[in-house]
Design an enzyme around this catalytic site. Sequence first.
Site, PDB file in Angstrom:
ATOM      1  N   LYS A 292      41.995 -28.148 -12.371  1.00  0.00           N
ATOM      2  CA  LYS A 292      43.165 -27.620 -13.472  1.00  0.00           C
ATOM      3  C   LYS A 292      42.922 -26.027 -13.346  1.00  0.00           C
ATOM      4  O   LYS A 292      42.077 -25.554 -14.043  1.00  0.00           O
ATOM      5  CB  LYS A 292      42.733 -28.067 -14.825  1.00  0.00           C
ATOM      6  CG  LYS A 292      44.240 -28.309 -15.707  1.00  0.00           C
ATOM      7  CD  LYS A 292      44.758 -26.833 -15.869  1.00  0.00           C
ATOM      8  CE  LYS A 292      44.651 -25.960 -17.206  1.00  0.00           C
ATOM      9  NZ  LYS A 292      45.046 -24.861 -17.238  1.00  0.00           N
TER      10      LYS A 292
ATOM     11  N   GLU B 165      30.821 -22.970 -19.516  1.00  0.00           N
ATOM     12  CA  GLU B 165      30.391 -21.715 -18.970  1.00  0.00           C
ATOM     13  C   GLU B 165      31.384 -20.810 -19.995  1.00  0.00           C
ATOM     14  O   GLU B 165      32.495 -20.666 -19.761  1.00  0.00           O
ATOM     15  CB  GLU B 165      30.628 -21.410 -17.590  1.00  0.00           C
ATOM     16  CG  GLU B 165      29.862 -22.431 -16.705  1.00  0.00           C
ATOM     17  CD  GLU B 165      28.310 -22.326 -16.637  1.00  0.00           C
ATOM     18  OE1 GLU B 165      27.987 -21.072 -16.824  1.00  0.00           O
ATOM     19  OE2 GLU B 165      27.784 -23.103 -16.044  1.00  0.00           O
TER      20      GLU B 165
ATOM     21  N   CYS C 193      32.825 -12.092 -17.834  1.00  0.00           N
ATOM     22  CA  CYS C 193      31.962 -12.699 -18.994  1.00  0.00           C
ATOM     23  C   CYS C 193      30.742 -12.322 -19.100  1.00  0.00           C
ATOM     24  O   CYS C 193      30.314 -12.076 -20.200  1.00  0.00           O
ATOM     25  CB  CYS C 193      31.983 -14.342 -18.740  1.00  0.00           C
ATOM     26  SG  CYS C 193      31.336 -14.687 -16.914  1.00  0.00           S
TER      27      CYS C 193
ATOM     28  N   GLU D 197      33.724 -10.839 -28.364  1.00  0.00           N
ATOM     29  CA  GLU D 197      33.844 -10.498 -26.884  1.00  0.00           C
ATOM     30  C   GLU D 197      35.322  -9.959 -26.847  1.00  0.00           C
ATOM     31  O   GLU D 197      36.284 -10.616 -27.176  1.00  0.00           O
ATOM     32  CB  GLU D 197      33.922 -11.900 -26.275  1.00  0.00           C
ATOM     33  CG  GLU D 197      33.983 -11.540 -24.488  1.00  0.00           C
ATOM     34  CD  GLU D 197      34.031 -13.037 -23.944  1.00  0.00           C
ATOM     35  OE1 GLU D 197      35.038 -13.860 -24.294  1.00  0.00           O
ATOM     36  OE2 GLU D 197      33.456 -12.877 -22.762  1.00  0.00           O
TER      37      GLU D 197
END
Length: 473
Positions: free
Chosen positions: A170, A245, A279, A377
Amino acid sequence: MRDYLKFYIDGQWVDPVTPKTAEVINPATEAVSGHISLGSTADVDKAVAAARRAFETWSVTSVQERIDLLQSILAEYERRERELGEAVTEEMGAPLALGCGFHTLLGKGHIGTALEVLKNFKFEETHGPSIIRKEPIGVCGLITPWNWPMNQTCVKIAPALATGCTMILKPPQLAPYSAHILAEILHDAGTPAGVFNMVQGQGSVIGTHLSTHPDVDMISFTGSEPVGVQITKDAAETVKRVGLELGGKSAWIVLDDASMAANVAGATAGMMGNSGQTCSAGSRLLVPASRMDEAIAAATEAANGVTVGDPAGNFAMGPVVSKSQYNIIQDYIQKGIDEGAQLIAGGLGLPEGIDKGWFVRPTVFVGNNQMVIARQEIFGPVLVVIGYNDIDDAVAIANDSTFGLGGYVSGEDLDLARDVSRRMRTGAIWVNGGFDFNAPFGGYKRSGNGREWGEHGFTEYLEIKAIIGANPA
Ligand code: NAD
């Protein structure tokens, strides 16, 4: 204009069960660059059924058959590497040199690494009276983000194929083109029907149906923390394995014996790479408080030196991926100003000379670790420089985060750098800029629970079976 309206299911390009399309926007121009189909649960059901059928045969193939396939995929990937890089640039705005460089190189590296690991991987060993087997977990749902599309996708597909799993990919709705080309590559390389399937569309539809599906054995997810939490809840009813993750707020510690100017400049330029949408980016730069003036001078100069513009041109930084990402980043910059952080480079609004596209100014604050801009973040080109008093203080600041994905240590004294690295509660640490495709990558704390890359990446896709008494003395 790219119109990628078909899905790849059971070895064929097929129309969606119910036609529904969405525009894909080029973040550099704000123009429509193409369309994709948005899948439904019925499309997912078809893909899962195909993967389930294919698992019967793919899971019992020989290692040599899987090596042959990975070799063929690697060759086909290399043949179309430029095309993949151009697609990455168009979909998420990375400068062409980066899209056709590090972006595609990472994907290729994961395929090549899986190939090498597979050649020597022990799927069966004896241990005392027992045989210990590692067997493919089954049908896997692979859900990926847009920020390093080929890296995130290939780091899942390659070990899943190598271990004998079948899968449904996906891809991210914001960056669907490179995944479509990758599916063509897998097809042309001779991947047997049903082993790899791809359905495009919304996370809340396709992702949720994969996570809750009784015939999906495992979900490998890379993306944001809130979605990771949701997937874990969705997957709980069917007790499937979930590899997560997630995000980060990684600290880069510059030790006192390091060259301050060079390391601060490197860390600042590194933060702006890929428009800060990495990330594991070192978004908190920790420097000795006594040398803050030096650090400010170096960070300001480095950030002001980052050129921003058309990804097709010769600029270091392109746009961020979308209007909504642009707005989120602007809100964080405003927040930093409001909470009293010292703005030493960049700031609100578009970079000078740019009036279109989702471009952000390379921004650097000096602040403290309690500020929102140091805790959340941002996922954009925004760096926070924080002073520390001594090594214990540096380690404490680095560890004072809900995340634990990456970390960086710069210093001449390698013993000290290693010691500091051991004390940091984070999954991967780079000392003086190392790189290793075989080193495991994944997070502590809210950065996730998975480990990808190299041999460790195989274990995510394997069940362990003990056959006790099968090896009598
Ligand atoms: P996201 O969580 O919004 O989306 C990731 C994927 O999940 C997309 O394909 C999306 O369609 C899908 N999704 C959305 N809602 C879903 C749901 N309810 N169920 C299942 N799937 C769903 O993340 P993003 O904005 O695409 O990516 C940015 C995030 O990814 C950042 O937080 C970044 O740190 C993280 N990231 C982590 C790593 C890592 O290796 N740890 C690598 C890259 C990016």
